[in-house]
Write a protein that holds these residues in place. Sequence first.
Motif, PDB file in Angstrom:
ATOM      1  N   HIS A 129       0.806  -1.226   0.000  1.00 49.11           N
ATOM      2  CA  HIS A 129       0.000   0.000   0.000  1.00 49.11           C
ATOM      3  C   HIS A 129       0.843   1.282   0.000  1.00 49.11           C
ATOM      4  CE1 HIS A 129      -3.347  -2.658   0.926  1.00 49.11           C
ATOM      5  NE2 HIS A 129      -2.684  -3.088   1.995  1.00 49.11           N
ATOM      6  N   LEU A 130       2.116   1.197  -0.364  1.00 56.68           N
ATOM      7  CA  LEU A 130       2.960   2.387  -0.405  1.00 56.68           C
ATOM      8  C   LEU A 130       3.217   2.797  -1.850  1.00 56.68           C
ATOM      9  CD1 LEU A 130       5.683   1.672   2.324  1.00 56.68           C
ATOM     10  CD2 LEU A 130       3.438   2.745   2.578  1.00 56.68           C
ATOM     11  N   ASP A 131       3.166   4.108  -2.103  1.00 54.37           N
ATOM     12  CA  ASP A 131       3.510   4.594  -3.433  1.00 54.37           C
ATOM     13  C   ASP A 131       5.023   4.798  -3.517  1.00 54.37           C
ATOM     14  OD1 ASP A 131       4.020   6.913  -1.999  1.00 54.37           O
ATOM     15  OD2 ASP A 131       2.215   7.951  -2.681  1.00 54.37           O
ATOM     16  N   GLU A 132       5.491   5.300  -4.659  1.00 57.28           N
ATOM     17  CA  GLU A 132       6.929   5.403  -4.904  1.00 57.28           C
ATOM     18  C   GLU A 132       7.621   6.307  -3.889  1.00 57.28           C
ATOM     19  OE1 GLU A 132      10.325   4.250  -6.981  1.00 57.28           O
ATOM     20  OE2 GLU A 132       8.278   3.628  -7.409  1.00 57.28           O
ATOM     21  N   SER A 133       7.021   7.452  -3.589  1.00 60.38           N
ATOM     22  CA  SER A 133       7.673   8.374  -2.647  1.00 60.38           C
ATOM     23  C   SER A 133       7.702   7.804  -1.234  1.00 60.38           C
ATOM     24  CB  SER A 133       6.949   9.727  -2.655  1.00 60.38           C
ATOM     25  OG  SER A 133       5.588   9.577  -2.249  1.00 60.38           O
ATOM     26  N   ALA A 134       6.633   7.131  -0.824  1.00 59.46           N
ATOM     27  CA  ALA A 134       6.606   6.525   0.503  1.00 59.46           C
ATOM     28  C   ALA A 134       7.616   5.381   0.606  1.00 59.46           C
ATOM     29  CB  ALA A 134       5.198   6.018   0.818  1.00 59.46           C
ATOM     30  N   LEU A 135       7.773   4.623  -0.471  1.00 58.19           N
ATOM     31  CA  LEU A 135       8.763   3.547  -0.471  1.00 58.19           C
ATOM     32  C   LEU A 135      10.176   4.106  -0.317  1.00 58.19           C
ATOM     33  CD1 LEU A 135       7.344   1.257  -3.295  1.00 58.19           C
ATOM     34  CD2 LEU A 135       7.688   0.595  -0.916  1.00 58.19           C
ATOM     35  N   THR A 136      10.455   5.174  -1.033  1.00 60.27           N
ATOM     36  CA  THR A 136      11.780   5.787  -0.924  1.00 60.27           C
ATOM     37  C   THR A 136      12.033   6.286   0.493  1.00 60.27           C
ATOM     38  OG1 THR A 136      11.692   6.447  -3.248  1.00 60.27           O
ATOM     39  CG2 THR A 136      13.273   7.592  -1.842  1.00 60.27           C
ATOM     40  N   TRP A 137      11.035   6.914   1.114  1.00 63.24           N
ATOM     41  CA  TRP A 137      11.191   7.396   2.490  1.00 63.24           C
ATOM     42  C   TRP A 137      11.437   6.230   3.441  1.00 63.24           C
ATOM     43  CZ3 TRP A 137       8.819   6.466   7.131  1.00 63.24           C
ATOM     44  CH2 TRP A 137       9.132   7.344   8.171  1.00 63.24           C
ATOM     45  N   LEU A 138      10.686   5.138   3.284  1.00 62.94           N
ATOM     46  CA  LEU A 138      10.853   3.979   4.160  1.00 62.94           C
ATOM     47  C   LEU A 138      12.239   3.362   3.997  1.00 62.94           C
ATOM     48  CD1 LEU A 138       9.744   1.863   6.132  1.00 62.94           C
ATOM     49  CD2 LEU A 138       8.800   0.641   4.153  1.00 62.94           C
ATOM     50  N   GLU A 139      12.707   3.234   2.779  1.00 58.74           N
ATOM     51  CA  GLU A 139      14.037   2.667   2.540  1.00 58.74           C
ATOM     52  C   GLU A 139      15.126   3.501   3.224  1.00 58.74           C
ATOM     53  OE1 GLU A 139      12.732   0.835  -1.813  1.00 58.74           O
ATOM     54  OE2 GLU A 139      13.912   2.686  -1.654  1.00 58.74           O
ATOM     55  N   ASP A 140      15.015   4.822   3.097  1.00 56.46           N
ATOM     56  CA  ASP A 140      15.996   5.700   3.749  1.00 56.46           C
ATOM     57  C   ASP A 140      15.914   5.576   5.272  1.00 56.46           C
ATOM     58  OD1 ASP A 140      16.786   6.568   1.262  1.00 56.46           O
ATOM     59  OD2 ASP A 140      15.535   8.372   1.297  1.00 56.46           O
ATOM     60  N   ARG A 141      14.707   5.500   5.789  1.00 56.04           N
ATOM     61  CA  ARG A 141      14.519   5.398   7.244  1.00 56.04           C
ATOM     62  C   ARG A 141      15.124   4.104   7.794  1.00 56.04           C
ATOM     63  NH1 ARG A 141      14.511   4.276  11.622  1.00 56.04           N
ATOM     64  NH2 ARG A 141      13.062   4.708  13.337  1.00 56.04           N
ATOM     65  N   LEU A 142      14.930   3.002   7.117  1.00 52.43           N
ATOM     66  CA  LEU A 142      15.460   1.722   7.606  1.00 52.43           C
ATOM     67  C   LEU A 142      16.979   1.658   7.476  1.00 52.43           C
ATOM     68  CD1 LEU A 142      12.792  -0.837   6.319  1.00 52.43           C
ATOM     69  CD2 LEU A 142      13.045   0.142   8.606  1.00 52.43           C
ATOM     70  N   ARG A 143      17.527   2.266   6.441  1.00 55.30           N
ATOM     71  CA  ARG A 143      18.991   2.265   6.307  1.00 55.30           C
ATOM     72  C   ARG A 143      19.654   3.081   7.418  1.00 55.30           C
ATOM     73  NH1 ARG A 143      18.205   2.502   0.451  1.00 55.30           N
ATOM     74  NH2 ARG A 143      18.304   4.777   0.590  1.00 55.30           N
ATOM     75  N   GLU A 144      18.923   4.046   7.963  1.00 56.50           N
ATOM     76  CA  GLU A 144      19.467   4.864   9.053  1.00 56.50           C
ATOM     77  C   GLU A 144      19.305   4.207  10.421  1.00 56.50           C
ATOM     78  OE1 GLU A 144      17.266   8.430   8.717  1.00 56.50           O
ATOM     79  OE2 GLU A 144      18.276   9.138   6.882  1.00 56.50           O
ATOM     80  N   HIS A 145      18.537   3.137  10.496  1.00 54.63           N
ATOM     81  CA  HIS A 145      18.256   2.512  11.789  1.00 54.63           C
ATOM     82  C   HIS A 145      19.525   1.879  12.352  1.00 54.63           C
ATOM     83  CE1 HIS A 145      15.603   0.861  14.839  1.00 54.63           C
ATOM     84  NE2 HIS A 145      16.192  -0.312  14.690  1.00 54.63           N
ATOM     85  N   ARG A 146      19.820   2.159  13.621  1.00 55.54           N
ATOM     86  CA  ARG A 146      21.062   1.682  14.234  1.00 55.54           C
ATOM     87  C   ARG A 146      20.931   0.291  14.839  1.00 55.54           C
ATOM     88  NH1 ARG A 146      23.028   7.111  17.564  1.00 55.54           N
ATOM     89  NH2 ARG A 146      23.174   8.512  15.747  1.00 55.54           N
ATOM     90  N   GLY A 147      19.725  -0.160  15.083  1.00 49.30           N
ATOM     91  CA  GLY A 147      19.526  -1.472  15.673  1.00 49.30           C
ATOM     92  C   GLY A 147      19.446  -2.563  14.623  1.00 49.30           C
ATOM     93  N   ALA A 148      18.741  -3.643  14.971  1.00 48.38           N
ATOM     94  CA  ALA A 148      18.582  -4.787  14.076  1.00 48.38           C
ATOM     95  C   ALA A 148      17.203  -4.737  13.427  1.00 48.38           C
ATOM     96  CB  ALA A 148      18.759  -6.092  14.846  1.00 48.38           C
ATOM     97  N   VAL A 149      17.130  -5.209  12.184  1.00 47.76           N
ATOM     98  CA  VAL A 149      15.880  -5.206  11.426  1.00 47.76           C
ATOM     99  C   VAL A 149      15.691  -6.580  10.798  1.00 47.76           C
ATOM    100  CG1 VAL A 149      14.590  -4.194   9.509  1.00 47.76           C
ATOM    101  CG2 VAL A 149      16.081  -2.747  10.902  1.00 47.76           C
TER     102      VAL A 149
END
Length: 687
Positions: free
Chosen positions: A181-201
């Motif tokens: 349910h994410l469009d292109e801009s939301a996907l890009t934001w999510l990808e950037d947010r997860l790459r910045e996460h310092r913990g485990a995913v």
Amino acid sequence: MFSLRKVSKTYGERAVLTDVSMSVGPGERAGIVGENGSGKSTLLRLLAGVERPDDGEVRMPDDFGYLGQTLGLPPEHTVQQAIDAALAGLRAMERRMRELESALTDEVMDEYGDLLTAYELRGGYEADARVDKAFHGLGLAHVGRDRPLSSLSGGERARLGLACVLAAAPRALLLDEPTNHLDESALTWLEDRLREHRGAVAVVSHDRVFLDRVATTILEVEQGTITRFGGGYTGFLAAKAAARARWEQAYAEWREEIRQVREHAATTAHRVAAGRVMRDNNKMAYDRNAGRVQSSVASRVRNAHERLRRLEADPVPRPPDPLRFHGTFTEDEPSEPELKSDGQHPSPSDRKDSAPPESAHPSPKPSTSRKAIAGFLKSSTSREPTTDLPKSSTSRKPTTDLPKSSTSRKPTADLPKSSPSRKPTADLPKSSTSREPKAEAEAPSRRTESDCAPAAEPSTMTTRAETSHGRSANTSAAGGEAPGQRPASDSPSGAMTMEGRRAGDTDRRVLAELRDVRVGDRLQVGELTIRAGERLLVRGANGAGKSTLLQAIAEHARTTKVGHLQQEVTFDPNLTVLAAYNGDGYPDERRAALLRTGLFRPQALDQKVGTLSVGQRRRLALATLLARPYDLLLLDEPTNHLSPVLAEELEQALDGYRGALVVVSHDRALTRRFRGTEIELTRGRIR
């Protein structure tokens, strides 16, 4: 950070996970892949504590966030209540600090200091700002905080759950299909947010672009086991390709060894002192030693047959054939030759009971250790080995199957020169106007019924080598002239029509034509023509009328050979998988053909369709399309419910298909690599 140790989980009689162990450390982002029903969501629920394992140990930090496929809150709750529930840990820390601040003494100073440190480490002071940022990034800025959850759409509820989990900023994140349910801009934001996460995913996803951008390691769940691949999604595909190559080599060496043993048993084992001339003075010795000679010959023959029996009892399973869609105007490639022990070609009913002795491309003297073969067969893909082996071949099965990497697969029109037994499906002349008479005379056997119509335009049939990184080579999708297409001067107008051809191309057969077609208020098409060999990608928002357009094309087709993969696949639930499969031939031949696709295991063919998962029904629908030749393929979200590996193989099959193709897809990987014309559908109208 979190781990499983010797964990098992069953539902009734079905074992989902069996004695699995895995771990994800700080800074790691693990992408979890596998077929539908393989246990991916079960793995996340075990880590989150939503379910308990039957056996084994689960280690998880207290500070973690879990996003399931549903929000899991009462519908009468408001958006603000959902946010507060996600931030409950931080809110509790805030309340306790306020209580301690009201009466700070030496006794509570240490507790207050510990709370303050933990609160700051978790970014408690920035929590509300993170909520606002997540709402904007995921397209929820218009949603009021006082709205009840029941008033939100399914997509809005899914994005709200994701925003709440990310705003809580836990040390460990467990996300189940967050890209839905994410469009292109939301996907890009999510990808950037997860790459910045310092913990485990740990994230379950079918989005191959997302996995390639986010995952640092891949965990494949299949047949109750978990296999770890380093190097991210690219490393995962490379490891699969290498394992597939080793499998193919071992299979070729096994066939060659069987051929050599059979030849030895039939010829060399019967020879005595081959090449030595009998002299006059030892005629009596020849006669006197006849019994000893015959005993020696019989011993060698017995040894050869015993060695052959052991090879056939412990075979290397044949790798599944590459997926391939067939066009009615192409020549089917010959299958790998298979011989009986007497040198004769077996009938279709014999093939599953006789081991094929030699490969189409014999390899050198076997060098792969027989004991090492089982090792690499354990890491594989979702596709199954074929079963045209001796009946005793069931004693050895790989736990998983291995596909070819997208980099190692080539379209049918670009076969390796080292395969003399395989020929291109069509010898297309360089001229873009017509076929040469000489080529027609030399290959009359290649003509089929569809050849009575004008031949497909060679200029539109570009291969993978003609494009860069598989991206569109079409003029409408790229800035320049596509390789293999005629220049603009060849056409009277040089302009592209909406059906993906130049205005002057009239030599290709029309397969479907829509003129002034209207379907209620869902679809209105003024004119759309699809010719042989054309490739069309239909894009648009949900509800724009894309599926309705495919149905209209199928109804207005001028050919009866139309393959239509619908988004919602339906079969008679009382039929078995084999009965629902519409391949040609006798039941044994259909069974062998279905198994050669690698989409089903032998034991699944007698399973009722009603008991299949959504992904398995999708596989069955795909198998039926692979069984017959078509002039026109209509595919509605073809990669839905498929594992990333199988989706890669499907892309390669579509890339090699030479017929007309119309695809509806939201898959970013497929749409970015698609070679052809793209059209946008908005409110039922082509833009």
